[in-house]
Design a protein around this motif. Structure first.
Motif, PDB file in Angstrom:
ATOM      1  N   GLY A  30      85.126  76.333  72.486  1.00  0.00           N
ATOM      2  CA  GLY A  30      85.448  75.716  73.805  1.00  0.00           C
ATOM      3  C   GLY A  30      86.716  76.589  74.411  1.00  0.00           C
ATOM      4  O   GLY A  30      87.211  77.455  73.900  1.00  0.00           O
ATOM      5  N   GLU A  31      87.219  75.918  75.486  1.00  0.00           N
ATOM      6  CA  GLU A  31      88.319  76.478  76.177  1.00  0.00           C
ATOM      7  C   GLU A  31      89.704  76.121  75.573  1.00  0.00           C
ATOM      8  O   GLU A  31      89.901  74.846  75.436  1.00  0.00           O
ATOM      9  CB  GLU A  31      88.492  76.433  77.786  1.00  0.00           C
ATOM     10  CG  GLU A  31      89.472  77.181  78.243  1.00  0.00           C
ATOM     11  CD  GLU A  31      89.576  77.062  79.830  1.00  0.00           C
ATOM     12  OE1 GLU A  31      90.197  77.788  80.517  1.00  0.00           O
ATOM     13  OE2 GLU A  31      88.539  76.385  80.337  1.00  0.00           O
ATOM     14  N   ILE A  32      90.362  76.932  75.130  1.00  0.00           N
ATOM     15  CA  ILE A  32      91.967  76.684  74.392  1.00  0.00           C
ATOM     16  C   ILE A  32      92.691  76.196  75.596  1.00  0.00           C
ATOM     17  O   ILE A  32      92.783  76.714  76.771  1.00  0.00           O
ATOM     18  CB  ILE A  32      92.495  77.863  73.639  1.00  0.00           C
ATOM     19  CG1 ILE A  32      91.564  78.132  72.486  1.00  0.00           C
ATOM     20  CG2 ILE A  32      93.609  77.498  73.136  1.00  0.00           C
ATOM     21  CD1 ILE A  32      91.891  79.645  71.683  1.00  0.00           C
ATOM     22  N   CYS A  33      93.372  74.929  75.240  1.00  0.00           N
ATOM     23  CA  CYS A  33      94.402  74.599  76.275  1.00  0.00           C
ATOM     24  C   CYS A  33      95.851  74.156  75.801  1.00  0.00           C
ATOM     25  O   CYS A  33      95.681  73.939  74.462  1.00  0.00           O
ATOM     26  CB  CYS A  33      93.781  72.950  76.878  1.00  0.00           C
ATOM     27  SG  CYS A  33      92.437  73.095  77.900  1.00  0.00           S
ATOM     28  N   VAL A  34      96.641  74.227  76.572  1.00  0.00           N
ATOM     29  CA  VAL A  34      98.022  74.334  75.921  1.00  0.00           C
ATOM     30  C   VAL A  34      98.794  73.286  76.730  1.00  0.00           C
ATOM     31  O   VAL A  34      98.750  73.332  77.704  1.00  0.00           O
ATOM     32  CB  VAL A  34      98.722  75.938  75.703  1.00  0.00           C
ATOM     33  CG1 VAL A  34     100.183  75.563  75.372  1.00  0.00           C
ATOM     34  CG2 VAL A  34      97.870  76.561  74.779  1.00  0.00           C
ATOM     35  N   ASN A  35      99.502  72.708  75.928  1.00  0.00           N
ATOM     36  CA  ASN A  35     100.575  71.875  76.742  1.00  0.00           C
ATOM     37  C   ASN A  35     102.101  72.182  75.870  1.00  0.00           C
ATOM     38  O   ASN A  35     102.238  71.765  74.714  1.00  0.00           O
ATOM     39  CB  ASN A  35     100.310  70.114  76.488  1.00  0.00           C
ATOM     40  CG  ASN A  35     101.482  69.402  76.599  1.00  0.00           C
ATOM     41  OD1 ASN A  35     102.096  68.891  75.685  1.00  0.00           O
ATOM     42  ND2 ASN A  35     102.415  69.490  77.826  1.00  0.00           N
ATOM     43  N   SER A  36     102.811  72.836  76.944  1.00  0.00           N
ATOM     44  CA  SER A  36     104.211  72.934  76.182  1.00  0.00           C
ATOM     45  C   SER A  36     105.302  73.251  77.242  1.00  0.00           C
ATOM     46  O   SER A  36     104.768  73.546  78.685  1.00  0.00           O
ATOM     47  CB  SER A  36     104.162  74.397  75.689  1.00  0.00           C
ATOM     48  OG  SER A  36     104.491  75.432  76.082  1.00  0.00           O
TER      49      SER A  36
ATOM     50  N   GLY B 219      86.246  84.889  72.802  1.00  0.00           N
ATOM     51  CA  GLY B 219      85.892  85.636  74.124  1.00  0.00           C
ATOM     52  C   GLY B 219      86.862  85.016  75.258  1.00  0.00           C
ATOM     53  O   GLY B 219      87.872  84.246  74.929  1.00  0.00           O
ATOM     54  N   LYS B 220      86.696  85.401  76.427  1.00  0.00           N
ATOM     55  CA  LYS B 220      87.519  84.949  77.554  1.00  0.00           C
ATOM     56  C   LYS B 220      86.616  84.524  78.774  1.00  0.00           C
ATOM     57  O   LYS B 220      85.364  85.048  78.673  1.00  0.00           O
ATOM     58  CB  LYS B 220      88.208  86.236  78.376  1.00  0.00           C
ATOM     59  CG  LYS B 220      89.203  86.854  77.190  1.00  0.00           C
ATOM     60  CD  LYS B 220      90.329  87.786  78.158  1.00  0.00           C
ATOM     61  CE  LYS B 220      90.976  88.770  77.475  1.00  0.00           C
ATOM     62  NZ  LYS B 220      90.611  89.606  76.351  1.00  0.00           N
ATOM     63  N   LEU B 221      87.061  83.600  79.348  1.00  0.00           N
ATOM     64  CA  LEU B 221      86.326  82.964  80.430  1.00  0.00           C
ATOM     65  C   LEU B 221      85.796  83.991  81.387  1.00  0.00           C
ATOM     66  O   LEU B 221      84.808  84.059  81.998  1.00  0.00           O
ATOM     67  CB  LEU B 221      87.163  81.535  80.831  1.00  0.00           C
ATOM     68  CG  LEU B 221      86.332  80.620  81.634  1.00  0.00           C
ATOM     69  CD1 LEU B 221      85.326  79.998  80.444  1.00  0.00           C
ATOM     70  CD2 LEU B 221      87.220  79.457  82.081  1.00  0.00           C
ATOM     71  N   ASP B 222      86.607  85.021  81.805  1.00  0.00           N
ATOM     72  CA  ASP B 222      86.504  85.974  82.601  1.00  0.00           C
ATOM     73  C   ASP B 222      85.402  86.661  82.473  1.00  0.00           C
ATOM     74  O   ASP B 222      84.895  87.240  83.226  1.00  0.00           O
ATOM     75  CB  ASP B 222      87.681  86.865  83.020  1.00  0.00           C
ATOM     76  CG  ASP B 222      88.940  86.099  83.885  1.00  0.00           C
ATOM     77  OD1 ASP B 222      88.308  85.189  84.442  1.00  0.00           O
ATOM     78  OD2 ASP B 222      89.772  86.812  84.248  1.00  0.00           O
TER      79      ASP B 222
END
Length: 1457
Positions: A632-638, A692-695
């Motif tokens: 999936g897509e990696i998401c960050v909260n910081s 991979g990259k979403l782009d």
């Protein structure tokens, strides 16, 4: 009730027998059994597979095979599929019985079995069996009674009558009536039931280690700079190198501080416009610095921060056409940038306007350029001190990023994020004061900026900046610098490791033992692992420790996402995953073995950053948490991520404020997460893996592929031998509702054609076997021609843009649409055994009119002219010569517009007599002999025609050969003379010489010409007696012409047909002796001949003759003549109209000055045997509107071989109408009207009004039954002026026997019709004609012989050609034909030859997109190769012969595999 997914024909498509039990019942049992079926259930069915159980359910307890299903449809919805399958009895009987016997519970209204019932949601309402659903667009005509039962009594009574006739026994049973309602639907990829699915538990949010508390950590980055600048001014901050690798300047912390202060002071106090300061705090400023000047960049960056303005670092624009430069301009404009900072050297190198100022780049705002070299900066006054504030949420700087589509966005980073990110990097990398770091990356953005400009200052480190230009010259330079500076940390990309490997052989004495960390900034790329492994292999012996290699993953939005920790910080051991490529394409992680080819090996990118929370969410739609084994897509909260896209609120919300939720929909945190655009998963030891990259994501028929992976596969096919510097771009384009993969590579200058095709086919095989996906297009371009990104990579979005615009200029192309495009609609299955009767019944049941129409009735029309009493044109001419001898009939104009010759009635009569005498005396011809008239357009041609009639000979008009082109034009003349069995040729002296010349002898056998007589000076002799035919059915003349399919056909015109033709035209155009008409047509065949030679004599009007050839030397000749003679009625051809439109487009003002005025024209008719060319007629009308041409004046005519004038607009009657039809329905021979501008709509213009005495019907091409209004069929015509038959169709006599004597197979079987060979349809309009009846319009769609049968559907070449011509500006003309069952498209290229290969993909795309067809061969030729006949029609069959005989000399032929 759910709608069926496909509309189906009322007839079940496969044979009935497969669904019905053997039939044993008789009709009487039938009725009883039907009575037992109280309610008939209705279930929509999706496909054949579940028809059987459905039918069995419907049949419930009945022992018979007859069943009727009910149909329900919501108002305005699509009709559900109704299927009537009856074998023993007809469906109609069943219906009748149903009407009589079906018991309706709790419902009083009688059942109406007309056009289907509109279902209302009553409780327990039974479904009434009906014939079919409400057709679309039919609701308006259905009235409803109070109970909601539709009433349409007109149709009911018709059907009742029909049913009564059908009930009579002893007739062979009628196949159920047939309504073809096939919808063309694109195949939707059904998910593979065996595809892998994720099975793990839902993942949890991953928490990074807490950010450590550091004593005396500065409150902001500027505070750190101030501290080092004042306490350690001599400490080195940054060393810049030149392209030879020498250190040219070292910036100390003291210098950085003092120069930043100077710049800040200058920006705020010395730059003014109109005495106002130019900048206010918070304004955005562009930083334009080359990659070779990190020192100036650093000063500018910190100077801006001190002045509280926001730096926007961008690339140096080199030319006005840089890849992506326009988008950067858009970013600067949207950020409101007015000032750009740069260096003296850089400013001198920018392109300048004539004023000496820097040019404004395409799409850029106006900028003031300010040079920040020392001499331009002012020293701050003693009392000026900048405010060094604590880090806040205000924007610190904006980093630009180019998205997949090529749009450029600015990501805002706050002071607080910048500080937090420096803190996190310091902790993760274990940076300490005064460490040395070598940096190869771009210091303006991404990791180069974060490590080499920001974090380094935080920790007072020393950065050695290695410019890209030096790396190009010496790929080893970074290793040498690590060695000479004993650097502790190096910051590189995998390509730097790769290039240094190739160059390392010459270096023995380097040592990398000082490195504690080798940061690989693009560690998330699929090829980084092989670079790292190979690099370690070679350099381990030079002191490189394996644990020093630290891949990291980052994104512009979330900054650093994860990094592998250096050994002294004691992270887990590095991980490696070998994953199944196939499972990855479904987003599932499955470990595989390395032996296989189809695996992806990835390395971890370490652990997540200190102080961050990370989770992986689904890529599309709501951000649900992924399972542990799902990509999936990696998401960050910081605290250390970007804040927003500058000025773009909507997409900011999606990316920077995502709220991940659990499967139950519960948010995992009250804090928003930032989407990183990285696709990956969390592996063992909490290591992050990026796959991979979403782009770069390409979703092909439901499976996800990564552009980088495909590049890696292509590079693995002997890259260095063939691909120039490994430059390959992979992207997807959307064609026909799915992503299609395009691969573009630069080939080495020395590669041969052979090499390239071998490489291309190997790449295709490799990608197919490893990724199990087809490549749609593989293009090779010359070395160094792909658009470059700032640091030399390929600018992907710009490459894609050029591909789609046809500006890539490849030198080799291979398209494989046949393997990739799997979502075409199913080929159409023709109904094998639907007879004409069932179609008629189907039409009646559907409430459709049977398509027939006629012109005014000639018997009712009295025209008070003597001429109509004459059946023979020869008699009319004599009568005119006696009664109005000096009345002028013909005026011939030459190219100067002056009258070249005239003929009055008596002159024409006398000349005809002389010709007749010559024929009898010199030619010794008998009555009935055939005579070929070979004349240029003029009065001679007309006189000799009547001379033949006077002598009782049969004239055949023949276009003379072209003196400059005898080889192609003379054989046609010879062929017509031979086929028509001409006993004599009449011509001029000049042409006679030409026919017998030496040049002619090379083209034809000149010894076999019949007698040739020239008519230039004939003796003045009186004719003893003028020949009178014994019956009006005798042959008057032969009309020869070559059809567009290349068949020479002569038709026989009797005297009766000739005078009937003249009379019809006279009535339609209101022609009288006082009228003048202008004719700009060729006089050799069809309506052109009739107007030129016959009509003036019959009606007595004066014809102004303008030979089309004269327009080549004077384009405005025809229109000037129309204006000069104030003509109300004029005729021309499409080629004449095109010459005027192209040749006079810019000269309307000049013509107006000359006094050309077209307001006199009431009707201008284009004589044609084809579908009206609506774009041409419209542009002609628009263009000459300025000269007074009425928009309503232009119309078209329609004629063909069997009847030269079926329709002609004439002077009275309603204006021609235009309708828009659905092109997809036309392929199925159906006419569905749509709104203008709707997708797949095709405008069709009515071909003028049907002539008096002409009857037209639309017949089915195969069953020869009559068709309804909504069907496309062959136009059949019955009229007194039909030709009586072919004199001969060269080579195909037997095939065409029924063209003139066809009869319908059902309905009116008495009338004799002629088949036109053209497809069309009739439509009753809202307009009324002269008699007050509603007007029936005839629309011609195209010639039946020219249609292409592909995938069971019927295509008209012109539709495909129109799409193709629109595909690229350099396509001048196009023609299509089929070869075996491949579609061949020939395009004429009007441009440079380097554009030739650009067209291949564009042509393939547009035909797929608009016609659902795969092009087999694209042939690119020079302008003028596609042959066009004198009527301006394309000769596709000649072209096909030329292609098969390899005579086209094409620029390029692409065979789509």
């Amino acid at each position: 009730m759910p709608m069926p997914s496909k509309r189906r024909s009322v007839l079940v498509h496969s044979s009935v027998e497969t669904y019905t039990p053997p039939d044993t019942s008789s009709a009487s049992e039938d009725e009883g059994s039907l009575r037992r079926q109280g309610r008939i259930t209705s279930t929509p069915f999706q496909s054949h597979s579940n028809v059987e159980p459905w039918l069995n359910r419907v049949i419930q307890g009945s022992s018979t095979s007859s069943s009727a299903s009910s149909t329900s449809s919501h108002p305005g919805g699509k009709p559900a599929a109704a299927s009537n399958t009856a074998t023993a009895t007809t469906a109609a009987t069943v219906l009748a019985d149903l009407m009589a016997h079906t018991q309706l519970d709790n419902h009083s209204a009688p059942p109406d079995v007309t056009t289907g019932l509109v279902e209302h949601l009553h409780h327990e309402r039974p479904q009434v069996a009906s014939v079919r659903g409400v057709p679309r667009g039919y609701n308006s005509s259905i009235l409803e009674t109070a109970d909601g039962v539709p009433v349409n009594s007109r149709v009911s009574s018709k059907i009742q009558q029909l049913l009564n006739t059908l009930k009579r026994p002893k007739r062979p049973p009628l196949k159920e009536f047939f309504v073809d309602d096939f919808e063309e639907l694109l195949e939707v990829q059904r998910p593979d039931p065996n595809q892998p699915k994720p099975e793990g538990n839902q993942m949890n949010v991953l928490k990074g280690e807490p950010l450590g508390v550091v004593t005396n950590w500065p409150p902001s980055l500027l505070a750190a700079l101030q501290r080092w600048g004042s306490t350690q001014p001599k400490a080195p901050c940054l060393t810049a190198l030149d392209t030879t690798g020498k250190a040219i300047y070292t910036l100390t912390y003291g210098k950085l501080w003092s120069r930043s202060l100077k710049l800040a002071y200058t920006l705020l106090n010395k730059l003014t416009t109109k005495n106002e300061p130019l900048l206010k705090p918070g304004d955005r400023v562009a930083l334009v610095f080359p990659n070779s000047d990190p020192v100036m960049f650093m000063v500018a960056f910190y100077g801006c921060l001190l002045a509280e303005v926001i730096p926007v670092p961008i690339e140096v624009p080199l030319t006005r056409k840089d890849a992506g430069s326009q988008q950067i301009g858009f970013l600067l404009g949207s950020c409101g940038v007015t000032l750009a900072l740069t260096t003296d050297a850089c400013q001198k190198g920018l392109p300048k306007a004539q004023t000496g100022e820097v040019v404004t780049f395409k799409g850029w705002p106006r900028l003031i350029w300010f040079v920040i070299d020392g001499k331009h900066l002012a020293k701050p006054t003693k009392d000026w001190h900048p405010q060094v504030r604590d880090a806040s949420a205000e924007i610190a700087y904006i980093e630009y990023k180019t998205s997949k589509e090529g749009s450029t966005v600015g990501i805002t980073i706050s002071h607080a994020s910048m500080l937090a990110h420096c803190h996190a990097l310091t902790q993760a990398c274990g940076y300490s004061e005064a460490e040395t770091l070598t940096n190869v990356l771009d210091f303006k953005r991404d990791a180069g900026l974060w490590h080499g400009v920001l974090t380094s200052v935080m920790n007072r480190m020393h950065v050695i900046s290695i410019p890209y230009a030096l790396m190009k010259v010496n790929p080893l330079s970074w290793i040498q610098k690590v060695c000479s500076y004993k650097a502790r940390v190096a910051l590189v990309k995998s390509r730097d490791m790769h290039w240094s490997l190739l160059a390392q052989r010459d270096q023995r004495d380097v040592s990398l033992s000082s490195l504690r960390m080798l940061i690989v900034a693009d560690g998330a790329n699929p090829w980084s692992i092989s670079s790292c492994d190979a690099f370690l292999n070679v350099f381990q012996s030079r002191g490189l420790r394996p644990e020093v290699i630290c891949p990291c993953a980052s994104s512009s939005e979330a900054l650093t996402v994860a990094i592998r920790r250096p050994p002294e910080l004691g992270g887990p051991p590095p991980g490696k995953a070998v994953l199944s490529m196939n499972c990855l394409s479904f987003g599932v992680i499955r470990v595989d073995t390395e032996e296989k080819l189809s695996v992806l090996t990835v390395q971890d990118v370490g652990q997540i950053m200190p102080g961050a929370n990370v989770c992986v969410v689904k890529v599309d739609g709501t951000p649900y948490l992924c399972k542990a084994d799902e990509v999936g897509e990696i998401c960050v909260n910081s605290g250390a991520t970007g804040m927003a896209y500058f000025g773009l609120l909507g997409i900011t919300r999606n990316v920077f404020e995502a709220i991940p939720v659990t499967a139950a929909g519960v948010p995992v945190s009250d804090q928003p997460f930032t989407r990183t655009g990285l696709l990956g998963f969390v592996g063992p030891d909490y290591l992050v893996f990026v796959v991979g990259k979403l782009d770069g994501l390409m979703t092909v028929s439901g499976r996800r592929h990564n552009a980088d992976d495909v590049v890696a596969t292509a590079l693995a096919v002997e890259p260095m031998k063939f691909v120039y510097r490994g430059r390959i771009a992979v992207f997807s384009v959307t064609v026909l509702h799915d992503d299609r993969i395009v691969l573009v590579a630069e080939q080495r200058p020395d590669a041969s054609e052979e090499d390239s095709f071998q490489w291309m086919s190997r790449v295709l095989q490799a990608i197919d076997s490893i990724h199990q996906v087809g490549v749609y297009c593989l293009a090779l371009v010359p070395a160094n021609t792909l658009p470059k990104a700032p640091l030399g990579g390929i600018h992907i979005s710009e490459t894609k843009q050029r591909f789609l615009e046809g500006a890539l200029h490849p030198c080799n192309v291979l398209m494989c649409p046949h393997t990739c495009v799997t979502n075409l609609p199913k080929p159409r299955q023709k109904q094998p055994d639907v007879g004409p009767a069932s179609m008629i019944v189907g039409n009646l049941v559907a409430g459709k009119r049977i398509a027939q129409a006629s012109g005014r009735d000639v018997t009712q029309l009295e025209d008070n002219d003597q001429a109509r009493k004459f059946l023979y044109l020869a008699d009319v001419l004599q009568w005119r010569a006696q009664t109005t001898p000096d009345h002028p009939l013909f005026l011939l104009l030459n190219s100067k517009g002056t009258v070249a010759s005239t003929a009055s009635c008596i002159q024409l009569h006398k000349r005809a007599e002389r010709v007749a005498v010559a024929l009898m005396e010199k030619g010794r011809l008998n009555v009935g002999d055939h005579v070929a008239l070979v004349y240029p357009p003029g009065v001679d041609l007309i006189a000799t025609f009547y001379g033949c009639l006077y002598a009782g000979c049969i004239p055949i008009t023949v276009r003379p050969p072209h003196p400059q082109n005898l080889a192609t034009t003379l054989p046609t003349v010879k062929m017509i003379v031979e086929v028509s069995k001409s006993a004599c040729i009449l011509t001029t002296q000049a042409i006679m010489k030409l026919l017998k010349s030496k040049e002619a002898a090379t083209a034809v056998d000149i010894k076999t010409w019949p007698t040739i007589l020239d008519t230039d000076d004939m003796p003045k002799k009186k004719l003893a007696s003028i020949f009178r035919p014994t019956s009006p059915d005798m042959l008057a003349y032969l009309d020869f012409s070559v059809s567009t399919t290349g068949i020479l056909a002569g038709v026989k015109m009797s005297h009766a047909a000739t005078s009937a033709l003249c009379r019809s035209i006279k009535l339609q155009c209101e022609l009288y002796p006082s009228r003048q008409i202008a004719i700009c047509l060729d006089p050799y065949c069809g309506l052109g001949f009739a107007l030129w030679c016959l009509c003036s004599v019959y009606s007595g009007h004066q014809s102004i003759l303008v030979p089309p050839l004269e327009l080549e030397s004077n384009v405005s000749l025809w229109l000037s003549a129309v204006s000069q003679y104030k003509v109300r009625v004029t005729f021309c051809s499409y080629s004449v109209m095109e010459m005027c439109t192209k040749g006079l487009g810019t000269q309307t003002d000049v013509l107006r000055m000359k006094g050309v005025n077209l307001s006199c024209v009431r009707t201008c008719m284009v004589v044609a045997e084809e579908r009206p060319r609506i774009t041409l007629t419209q542009s002609f009308s628009k263009l000459f509107k300025d000269l007074g041409l009425s928009a309503r004046a232009v119309s078209t005519t329609f004629g063909c071989r069997v009847n030269v004038a079926v329709c002609l607009q004439g002077t009275a009657g309603p204006d021609p109408t235009t309708v828009y039809v659905d092109m997809r329905a036309l392929r199925h021979d159906r006419v569905r009207l749509v709104e203008r501008g709707s997708p797949h709509s095709l405008p069709l213009m009515e071909s003028g009004k049907i002539l008096p005495g002409v009857k037209v019907i639309i017949a089915h091409t195969e069953t020869k039954g009559p068709l309804g209004d909504s069907h496309l069929g062959e136009i059949w015509v019955s009229s007194p002026h039909n030709a009586t038959g072919y004199y001969t169709v060269y080579g195909e006599e037997a095939l065409h026997a029924d063209h003139f004597t066809a009869r319908l197979s059902f309905g009116d079987t008495q009338t004799v019709w002629a088949r036109t060979g053209y497809l069309g349809f009739l439509r009753r309009t809202e307009l009324t004609d002269a008699s007050g009846e509603r007007h029936d319009a005839l629309y011609v769609v195209g010639s039946l012989d020219e249609t292409l049968e592909l995938r069971g559907m019927r295509y008209h070449p012109i539709d495909i050609e129109t799409s193709v011509i629109r595909a690229h500006k350099s396509i001048a003309e196009c023609a299509v034909f089929t070869w075996t069952n491949l579609l061949v498209v020939v395009v004429e290229l009007e441009g440079s030859e380097q554009e030739a290969l650009d067209l291949v993909a564009l042509v393939t795309n547009v035909v797929l997109e608009e016609h659902y067809l795969i092009v087999g061969v694209v042939v690119i030729v020079d302008p003028g190769v596609i042959p066009i006949n004198s009527r301006g029609e394309k000769q596709r069959m000649h072209l096909r012969d030329g292609f098969l005989a390899d005579q086209l000399d094409p620029i390029y032929v692409a065979y789509n595999m």
